[in-house]
Design a protein around this motif. Structure first.
Motif, PDB file in Angstrom:
ATOM      1  N   THR A  69       0.840  -1.204   0.000  1.00  0.00           N
ATOM      2  CA  THR A  69       0.000   0.000   0.000  1.00  0.00           C
ATOM      3  C   THR A  69       0.871   1.247   0.000  1.00  0.00           C
ATOM      4  O   THR A  69       0.582   2.226  -0.715  1.00  0.00           O
ATOM      5  CB  THR A  69      -0.922   0.012   1.244  1.00  0.00           C
ATOM      6  OG1 THR A  69      -1.773  -1.137   1.198  1.00  0.00           O
ATOM      7  CG2 THR A  69      -1.783   1.268   1.267  1.00  0.00           C
ATOM      8  N   GLY A  70       1.951   1.217   0.788  1.00  0.00           N
ATOM      9  CA  GLY A  70       2.865   2.359   0.840  1.00  0.00           C
ATOM     10  C   GLY A  70       3.478   2.653  -0.519  1.00  0.00           C
ATOM     11  O   GLY A  70       3.543   3.819  -0.951  1.00  0.00           O
ATOM     12  N   ILE A  71       3.938   1.616  -1.214  1.00  0.00           N
ATOM     13  CA  ILE A  71       4.539   1.822  -2.548  1.00  0.00           C
ATOM     14  C   ILE A  71       3.474   2.302  -3.536  1.00  0.00           C
ATOM     15  O   ILE A  71       3.710   3.206  -4.353  1.00  0.00           O
ATOM     16  CB  ILE A  71       5.188   0.520  -3.062  1.00  0.00           C
ATOM     17  CG1 ILE A  71       6.277   0.053  -2.100  1.00  0.00           C
ATOM     18  CG2 ILE A  71       5.789   0.733  -4.448  1.00  0.00           C
ATOM     19  CD1 ILE A  71       6.878  -1.281  -2.462  1.00  0.00           C
ATOM     20  N   TRP A  72       2.285   1.698  -3.471  1.00  0.00           N
ATOM     21  CA  TRP A  72       1.185   2.074  -4.362  1.00  0.00           C
ATOM     22  C   TRP A  72       0.844   3.557  -4.191  1.00  0.00           C
ATOM     23  O   TRP A  72       0.694   4.302  -5.170  1.00  0.00           O
ATOM     24  CB  TRP A  72      -0.032   1.203  -4.045  1.00  0.00           C
ATOM     25  CG  TRP A  72      -1.205   1.373  -4.963  1.00  0.00           C
ATOM     26  CD1 TRP A  72      -2.093   2.416  -5.001  1.00  0.00           C
ATOM     27  CD2 TRP A  72      -1.623   0.475  -5.997  1.00  0.00           C
ATOM     28  NE1 TRP A  72      -3.038   2.207  -5.966  1.00  0.00           N
ATOM     29  CE2 TRP A  72      -2.775   1.028  -6.610  1.00  0.00           C
ATOM     30  CE3 TRP A  72      -1.151  -0.747  -6.463  1.00  0.00           C
ATOM     31  CZ2 TRP A  72      -3.451   0.401  -7.648  1.00  0.00           C
ATOM     32  CZ3 TRP A  72      -1.828  -1.375  -7.498  1.00  0.00           C
ATOM     33  CH2 TRP A  72      -2.952  -0.812  -8.080  1.00  0.00           C
ATOM     34  N   ILE A  73       0.731   4.003  -2.941  1.00  0.00           N
ATOM     35  CA  ILE A  73       0.389   5.404  -2.648  1.00  0.00           C
ATOM     36  C   ILE A  73       1.439   6.349  -3.226  1.00  0.00           C
ATOM     37  O   ILE A  73       1.109   7.359  -3.865  1.00  0.00           O
ATOM     38  CB  ILE A  73       0.262   5.602  -1.119  1.00  0.00           C
ATOM     39  CG1 ILE A  73      -1.022   4.939  -0.601  1.00  0.00           C
ATOM     40  CG2 ILE A  73       0.270   7.094  -0.747  1.00  0.00           C
ATOM     41  CD1 ILE A  73      -1.051   4.773   0.910  1.00  0.00           C
ATOM     42  N   MET A  74       2.709   6.027  -3.013  1.00  0.00           N
ATOM     43  CA  MET A  74       3.774   6.935  -3.454  1.00  0.00           C
ATOM     44  C   MET A  74       3.890   6.978  -4.973  1.00  0.00           C
ATOM     45  O   MET A  74       4.134   8.043  -5.554  1.00  0.00           O
ATOM     46  CB  MET A  74       5.092   6.541  -2.801  1.00  0.00           C
ATOM     47  CG  MET A  74       5.065   6.778  -1.291  1.00  0.00           C
ATOM     48  SD  MET A  74       6.588   6.333  -0.453  1.00  0.00           S
ATOM     49  CE  MET A  74       7.640   7.672  -0.971  1.00  0.00           C
ATOM     50  N   THR A  75       3.702   5.843  -5.642  1.00  0.00           N
ATOM     51  CA  THR A  75       3.733   5.876  -7.106  1.00  0.00           C
ATOM     52  C   THR A  75       2.517   6.627  -7.651  1.00  0.00           C
ATOM     53  O   THR A  75       2.605   7.305  -8.680  1.00  0.00           O
ATOM     54  CB  THR A  75       3.759   4.452  -7.691  1.00  0.00           C
ATOM     55  OG1 THR A  75       2.663   3.692  -7.173  1.00  0.00           O
ATOM     56  CG2 THR A  75       5.045   3.744  -7.355  1.00  0.00           C
ATOM     57  N   HIS A  76       1.393   6.520  -6.950  1.00  0.00           N
ATOM     58  CA  HIS A  76       0.192   7.262  -7.372  1.00  0.00           C
ATOM     59  C   HIS A  76       0.444   8.766  -7.292  1.00  0.00           C
ATOM     60  O   HIS A  76       0.147   9.514  -8.237  1.00  0.00           O
ATOM     61  CB  HIS A  76      -0.997   6.878  -6.493  1.00  0.00           C
ATOM     62  CG  HIS A  76      -2.249   7.654  -6.795  1.00  0.00           C
ATOM     63  ND1 HIS A  76      -3.046   7.375  -7.893  1.00  0.00           N
ATOM     64  CD2 HIS A  76      -2.828   8.717  -6.166  1.00  0.00           C
ATOM     65  CE1 HIS A  76      -4.062   8.223  -7.925  1.00  0.00           C
ATOM     66  NE2 HIS A  76      -3.956   9.043  -6.881  1.00  0.00           N
ATOM     67  N   PHE A  77       0.993   9.227  -6.172  1.00  0.00           N
ATOM     68  CA  PHE A  77       1.258  10.659  -6.016  1.00  0.00           C
ATOM     69  C   PHE A  77       2.320  11.137  -7.001  1.00  0.00           C
ATOM     70  O   PHE A  77       2.253  12.258  -7.509  1.00  0.00           O
ATOM     71  CB  PHE A  77       1.688  10.967  -4.577  1.00  0.00           C
ATOM     72  CG  PHE A  77       0.571  10.866  -3.576  1.00  0.00           C
ATOM     73  CD1 PHE A  77      -0.728  11.220  -3.915  1.00  0.00           C
ATOM     74  CD2 PHE A  77       0.799  10.418  -2.284  1.00  0.00           C
ATOM     75  CE1 PHE A  77      -1.771  11.122  -3.003  1.00  0.00           C
ATOM     76  CE2 PHE A  77      -0.230  10.317  -1.360  1.00  0.00           C
ATOM     77  CZ  PHE A  77      -1.522  10.671  -1.725  1.00  0.00           C
ATOM     78  N   GLU A  78       3.315  10.294  -7.280  1.00  0.00           N
ATOM     79  CA  GLU A  78       4.334  10.672  -8.261  1.00  0.00           C
ATOM     80  C   GLU A  78       3.714  10.799  -9.650  1.00  0.00           C
ATOM     81  O   GLU A  78       4.034  11.723 -10.409  1.00  0.00           O
ATOM     82  CB  GLU A  78       5.453   9.621  -8.276  1.00  0.00           C
ATOM     83  CG  GLU A  78       6.555   9.875  -9.307  1.00  0.00           C
ATOM     84  CD  GLU A  78       7.450  11.042  -8.949  1.00  0.00           C
ATOM     85  OE1 GLU A  78       8.355  11.338  -9.762  1.00  0.00           O
ATOM     86  OE2 GLU A  78       7.272  11.661  -7.889  1.00  0.00           O
ATOM     87  N   ALA A  79       2.815   9.876  -9.996  1.00  0.00           N
ATOM     88  CA  ALA A  79       2.138   9.947 -11.292  1.00  0.00           C
ATOM     89  C   ALA A  79       1.275  11.207 -11.384  1.00  0.00           C
ATOM     90  O   ALA A  79       1.230  11.881 -12.419  1.00  0.00           O
ATOM     91  CB  ALA A  79       1.280   8.698 -11.505  1.00  0.00           C
TER      92      ALA A  79
END
Length: 669
Positions: free
Chosen positions: A337-347
């Motif tokens: 979830t942590g990785i998913w959240i950060m890649t989402h915000f980066e996108a």
């Protein structure tokens, strides 16, 4: 040209099989093997097949006495390591030099010694004959050299240092000093007892781990690896920054069949990293997403890079494999979830899109093949209903064969089944070497009491502070885990570092009286930090392998990987401070609240680190969000309430500011 199994193949520049193999050989010691022809090719093929058949026989009909089972397993492993792994990385790989043939013969001698002398050795009760003494020393030397070739130098150096510590005990500093061990004592301990090379690590390798490695080999033959990629694209491809989320999804699934972070990176990264680069992600970030997600595959139940099997044995208390897998579920969910959240915000920050309709696979065709997941689902259900682990794996292998027979794209024949048996045995070679070398370390720790000495010293150095002690154990686990495969680094860290946490949380308490949840939290703490050593510079093998695919800078990729995996640096502390995450002796309400507050905390920390939420964040907003996230993660009611209130206020400010069009906009891709 369209392939109805997945994404249109010419859309993205994928790594060729030769390039993938080159990367594996560079960063993964277990893949750097010879490719010989002629009679030796068939000797190796038949020998590896015999290795698998021996393991299947004992899995079905029951294992032999401990020393026989383990030495035969060890003998097979050592023999084929010397035939397949060159002494130097750049040595010729098309022929086997005479000295490796000699080493292979010596490995056969060592592997058959207990079987040929079982009655005498059992009755001798540790009284060694001259030949026994030399065989024991030979076993130590062969294991160290095999580990150097098949696993890497770090674990070999650690094992040698521990042997030196055992031998020179009287010359050690006062807090580490002990009476010392003679060569005769070391030979006896390491090969003629079940505390050294033939100890718990190789016991688990010769039973549970091998059968699951076979299961993984059969899954690959049925085409499940490629299906994971296709399924991930079908489910996540169209989301914001879709390719990065595909990488996360695919790598989490790949982790169920692979025991190596580097292998995960190369297998799924050769597919996902080109997708990410094409749609606008920077090279280093694309590689970092794949490295962080692939490393997380080792934390993902049910298999967890084979460490779950070792945990059952090391923790003891009658704990079952399923209890370990259940305890790992929420931490793994939080990690991804942590990785998913950060890649989402980066996108969002970069304004990146998902895949277009033209770039997406035929979803209907992908979902029609959902039956390929039947073996994995079957194993989980069987273990959940109490079927013994080895039997569950055997049923999984049978399910793979049945599924493979009905899959028209990868229909399994007799030769495919034989090849899967050989591939499974080949995959096991590195595990045999790693667990045998880890057994040396465990044997020294048990014999000298080093674990307790180090634990006491760490707690004293930290002044009894819980957080500082955990910090020191984290550093120790990261250092010990660098360059070591999952099984070995868990054995090392749980033997050397975990006792410090137990000494801190339950001082002067006998091991069998320490609460189970406390013991589990200590083991999960060191396990997590040992694993994420693969993405922590300067020795970040998974990140370096990802940079080899992305073309990015290795160190920058490693730094980005560690940033994306920030959850992995926080979750272990949460596990120790808030053991409810492990779902042991807690209520459903406690589990729901701890998980909810942790996920909200991850969102706040992710937004603060990336610097974007609904809009670009100012520097002070980032600090406030990171602080709020940490407050929600810290296990206290007051900090949770404060964190949630701050999070809610920041959410409203962001939402209103974005609605009005205030604040900096996303960067155009």
């Amino acid at each position: 040209m369209t392939d109805n199994k997945g994404v249109k193949e010419d859309q993205f520049e994928q790594l060729s099989e030769a390039d993938q193999q080159a990367l594996l050989e560079k960063y993964d010691a277990e893949s750097n093997t010879r490719k010989v022809g002629g009679i030796f090719r068939w000797i190796i093929y038949v020998g590896l097949l015999a290795f698998s058949l021996f393991q299947l026989y004992t899995a079905i009909f029951g294992v032999f006495p401990a020393q026989i089972q383990r030495t035969i397993h060890l003998g097979f492993g050592l023999t084929f390591i010397f035939l397949l792994f060159p002494a130097r990385r750049k040595a010729r790989k098309d022929k086997i030099p005479f000295y490796d043939l000699i080493l292979a013969v010596l490995a056969i001698v060592v592997g058959s010694y207990w079987t040929l002398n079982y009655e005498r050795l059992v009755k001798s009760i540790g009284q060694l004959e001259t030949m026994d003494f030399y065989i024991g020393l030979l076993a130590i030397v062969l294991v160290l050299e095999a580990a150097r070739r098949a696993v890497g130098l770090p674990i070999t150096i650690i094992a040698v240092l521990f042997l030196a510590y055992a031998y020179f005990g009287q010359q050690m500093p006062a807090f580490l000093a002990h009476r010392g061990q003679s060569l005769e004592s070391l030979s006896n301990l390491m090969f003629f007892s079940t505390d050294g090379i033939l100890g718990t690590p190789i016991s688990v390798s010769s039973t549970f781990i091998f059968v699951f490695l076979l299961f993984g080999a059969f899954l690959v033959k049925t085409g499940v690896g490629q299906y994971f990629n296709d399924l991930a694209v079908a489910l996540a491809g169209k989301l914001t920054g879709g390719p990065a989320k595909v990488a996360i999804f695919s790598s989490a699934l790949q982790g169920t069949i692979s025991g190596s972070s580097v292998a995960n990176v190369v297998t799924s990264g050769s597919y996902t990293i080109p997708m990410m680069k094409k749609l606008g992600y920077k090279k280093e970030f694309a590689g970092a997403v794949e490295a962080a997600a692939s490393t997380g595959g080792q934390l993902m139940p049910p298999i967890m890079g084979a460490a779950a099997f070792l945990m059952v044995e090391f923790i003891g208390r009658g704990i079952t494999y399923w209890e370990i897998a259940k305890a790992a579920a929420i931490p793994a969910l939080l990690y991804f979830t942590g990785i998913w959240i950060m890649t989402h915000f980066e996108a969002k920050r970069l304004g990146l899109r998902g895949l277009s309709d033209e770039e997406m696979p035929d979803r209907k065709a992908v979902f029609k093949k959902i039956y390929l997941l039947t073996p994995i689902i079957l194993i989980i259900v069987l273990m959940l209903t109490g079927v013994p682990v080895m039997h569950a794996a055997l049923y999984g292998v049978l399910a793979c064969i049945l599924v493979g027979m009905f899959n028209k794209d990868t229909r399994l024949g007799v030769r495919d089944i034989l090849d899967a048996l050989v591939d499974g045995a080949r995959t096991a070679l590195g595990v045999v070497a790693a667990t045998a070398a880890a057994g040396i370390i465990v044997g020294v720790v048990v014999k000298t009491g080093l674990g307790l000495s180090l634990a006491t010293s760490l707690v004293k150095l930290a002044g009894g502070s819980v957080l500082f002690t955990l910090f020191l154990v984290m550093i120790a686990s990261l250092v010990l885990g660098m360059g070591a495969p999952t099984t070995a680094n868990y054995v090392i860290t749980s033997t050397i570092a975990a006792p410090a946490i137990l000494q801190l949380l339950a001082p002067n308490t006998p091991m069998d009286l320490i609460p189970l949840v406390t013991v589990m939290s200590a083991h999960f703490f060191v396990f997590y930090f040992g694993i994420i050593a693969d993405i922590t510079p300067p020795v970040a093998l998974a990140a370096f392998a990802a940079s080899g695919i992305s073309g990015g800078d290795p160190i920058k990729t490693g730094v980005n990987s560690a940033k994306l995996a920030i959850a992995a640096f926080i979750i272990p502390y949460m596990i120790v401070l808030q053991p409810a995450l492990l779902m042991v002796d807690v209520t459903l309400l406690q589990i729901v609240w701890v998980t909810f507050s942790a996920i909200i905390g991850m969102i706040a920390i992710g937004a603060g680190i990336i610097g974007f939420w609904y809009r670009k964040l100012m520097w002070f907003e980032r600090i406030i969000l990171i602080g709020a996230g940490l407050a929600m993660i810290y296990p206290e009611s007051v900090s949770d309430i404060v964190g949630v209130i701050v999070f809610a206020i920041m959410l409203v400010i962001q939402f209103i500011g974005n609605k009005k069009g205030n604040g900096p906009k996303p960067i155009a891709s």
